[in-house]
Design an enzyme around this catalytic site. Structure first.
Site, short mmCIF file in Angstrom:
data_model
loop_
_atom_site.label_atom_id
_atom_site.label_comp_id
_atom_site.label_asym_id
_atom_site.label_seq_id
_atom_site.Cartn_x
_atom_site.Cartn_y
_atom_site.Cartn_z
N ASP A 11 2.75 -4.28 7.98
CA ASP A 11 3.55 -4.85 6.88
C ASP A 11 5.04 -4.76 7.23
O ASP A 11 5.79 -4.07 6.56
CB ASP A 11 3.25 -4.12 5.55
CG ASP A 11 3.60 -2.64 5.59
OD1 ASP A 11 3.68 -2.05 6.70
OD2 ASP A 11 3.86 -2.05 4.51
N ASP A 16 7.37 -0.74 11.46
CA ASP A 16 6.26 -1.58 11.97
C ASP A 16 6.78 -2.44 13.13
O ASP A 16 6.08 -2.65 14.13
CB ASP A 16 5.75 -2.53 10.89
CG ASP A 16 5.27 -1.83 9.63
OD1 ASP A 16 4.07 -1.71 9.44
OD2 ASP A 16 6.13 -1.40 8.84
N ASN A 40 5.45 -3.06 2.46
CA ASN A 40 6.90 -2.88 2.48
C ASN A 40 7.60 -4.04 1.78
O ASN A 40 8.72 -3.90 1.28
CB ASN A 40 7.41 -2.81 3.92
CG ASN A 40 7.18 -1.44 4.54
OD1 ASN A 40 7.26 -0.43 3.85
ND2 ASN A 40 6.89 -1.41 5.82
N THR A 125 -0.73 0.00 10.19
CA THR A 125 0.56 0.65 9.91
C THR A 125 1.08 0.24 8.53
O THR A 125 2.27 0.35 8.26
CB THR A 125 1.60 0.31 11.00
OG1 THR A 125 1.81 -1.11 10.99
CG2 THR A 125 1.16 0.77 12.37
N PHE A 167 3.30 6.44 1.30
CA PHE A 167 3.32 5.08 0.75
C PHE A 167 2.07 4.26 1.09
O PHE A 167 1.50 3.59 0.22
CB PHE A 167 4.58 4.32 1.21
CG PHE A 167 4.54 2.88 0.78
CD1 PHE A 167 4.72 2.54 -0.56
CD2 PHE A 167 4.26 1.87 1.68
CE1 PHE A 167 4.65 1.21 -0.98
CE2 PHE A 167 4.18 0.54 1.27
CZ PHE A 167 4.38 0.22 -0.07
N ASN A 168 1.63 4.25 2.35
CA ASN A 168 0.51 3.37 2.72
C ASN A 168 -0.76 3.71 1.94
O ASN A 168 -1.56 2.83 1.62
CB ASN A 168 0.24 3.44 4.23
CG ASN A 168 1.34 2.79 5.03
OD1 ASN A 168 2.09 1.97 4.50
ND2 ASN A 168 1.46 3.16 6.31
N HIS A 240 7.72 6.29 11.64
CA HIS A 240 6.33 6.52 11.23
C HIS A 240 5.35 5.68 12.08
O HIS A 240 4.48 6.21 12.76
CB HIS A 240 6.13 6.12 9.77
CG HIS A 240 7.08 6.72 8.80
ND1 HIS A 240 7.01 8.03 8.41
CD2 HIS A 240 8.11 6.18 8.10
CE1 HIS A 240 7.94 8.28 7.51
NE2 HIS A 240 8.63 7.17 7.31
N ASP A 241 5.48 4.37 11.96
CA ASP A 241 4.49 3.48 12.57
C ASP A 241 4.52 3.50 14.10
O ASP A 241 3.46 3.47 14.74
CB ASP A 241 4.68 2.05 12.05
CG ASP A 241 4.49 1.97 10.53
OD1 ASP A 241 3.83 2.87 9.98
OD2 ASP A 241 5.01 1.03 9.92
C1 BDR Z 1 4.94 4.08 5.80
O1 BDR Z 1 5.39 3.29 4.69
C2 BDR Z 1 6.30 2.29 5.12
O2 BDR Z 1 7.50 2.45 4.47
C3 BDR Z 1 6.44 2.44 6.61
O3 BDR Z 1 6.44 1.17 7.25
C4 BDR Z 1 5.28 3.28 7.04
O4 BDR Z 1 4.17 2.50 7.42
C5 BDR Z 1 5.59 5.45 5.75
O5 BDR Z 1 5.23 6.14 4.58
CA CA Z 2 4.37 0.10 7.71
#
Ligand code: BDR
Ligand code: CA
Length: 313
Positions: A11, A16, A40, A125, A167-168, A240-241
């Site tokens: 996303d 990403d 996102n 991701t 978040f994911n 993160h990703d």
């Molecule tokens: C995740 O949430 C999004 O903001 C980032 O792309 C990542 O995949 C981190 O919590």
């Molecule tokens: Ca992401």
């Protein structure tokens, strides 16, 4: 060793975007396709961003298929870490012109798995909506997945996000619940480790030395992303990703523990939280492998190396 065949479900999203760059440039990854999901930003935006990124890095031979517009069972709550477009702060990218694959992401994943000669690694991701829908629609193809290495979850640390959630998972907890209980080999690269791969002054200094169009765009992305992160959390931008993708290239970047996780689907303030049982206290065995520590310096060395490599832009 031959390159690992990979599908990225994403996303984009600045982080990403960097995962896509790394996958395209790594000789250890055979990127078979990219699928998009809302998270996102809205689906239209994440898909447009994926196309712009792939065009910019010269990956137009890699198919992109658009996926789900909304989470499985809840209204979409957009992420806040990337600006409204999902990729704010990047004026230099070309407008999207490459054609999308005509199939829905879920069908594209199924066809790719069905025709593959070896198991494929999925790297989600974003929210897990597409992957869960794929598992529901094509359960007979589950065995074609080698493993899933996903960015998601928060186990030991409190999250940066509203509640102790990441978040994911928070965005589509029902989908995450399907994926972690699918019986597929799932590795969760969550905030416990990704919040240790931060872009701060020293990383900006190294990235600033990469004097290529790609190096400059990555620097622009991260300058925007870092500012927003610092405003929200008081630390630099967490990659993160890219870390989830990097773990496919080099599994030794992280240490892991098997666990059984449950996802809170009913709570109010704890809703979407990932609760881990590391000691089989509930007698439920294990359903995932959780990343517990990371060698951040080696991650950044890998990133710098892939960006410096004289391939494409
Ligand atoms: C995740 O949430 C999004 O903001 C980032 O792309 C990542 O995949 C981190 O919590
Ligand atoms: Ca992401």
């Amino acid at each position: 060793m031959s390159a690992t065949p990979v599908l990225i479900d994403c996303d984009p999203g600045h982080d990403d975007a960097i995962a896509l760059v790394m996958a395209h440039r790594s000789p250890d990854i055979d990127l078979l396709g990219v699928t998009t999901v809302c998270g996102n930003a809205t689906l239209d935006r994440t898909t447009t961003n994926a196309r712009r990124i792939m065009e910019f890095i010269g990956a137009t031979d890699t198919p992109i298929a658009e996926g789900c517009r909304e989470p499985l069972a809840r209204p979409l709550v957009l992420g806040t870490a990337d600006g409204p477009s999902g990729l704010d702060g990047t004026p230099d990218l070309p407008e999207a012109s490459m054609a999308l694959d005509e199939r829905h992401a879920v069908d594209f994943i199924a066809d790719t798995l069905a025709s593959a000669s070896e198991p494929i690694t999925l790297v989600p991701t974003g929210p897990l909506t597409n992957i869960a829908l794929f598992l529901l629609k094509y359960p007979h193809l589950k065995d074609r997945i080698g493993r899933i290495v996903l960015m998601g979850g928060a186990f030991y640390r409190r999250s940066e996000y509203i509640t102790p959630t990441e978040f994911n998972i928070f965005c589509d907890p029902e989908a995450a619940n399907i994926v972690v209980n699918s019986g597929v080999d799932v590795t969760m690269v969550g905030l416990d480790v990704t919040m240790h791969v931060l872009v701060e002054e020293p990383q900006f200094a190294e990235l600033g030395k990469i004097d290529t169009p790609l190096g400059k765009v990555v620097l622009d992305w991260l300058a925007f992303y870092e500012k927003l992160h610092r405003g929200i959390m008081g630390v630099g931008g967490a990659l993160h990703d890219p870390l989830a993708l990097a773990v496919v290239i080099d599994p030794s970047l992280i240490e892991t523990r098997p666990a059984h996780i449950a996802i809170d689907l009913t709570g109010s303030h704890m809703f979407g939280a990932t609760v881990a049982d590391f000691w089989n206290e509930r007698g439920e065995g294990t359903n995932v492998t959780i990343a517990t520590s990371v060698d951040s310096d080696r991650f950044f060395d890998l990133l710098y190396g892939l960006l410096r490599d004289e391939r494409g832009v």
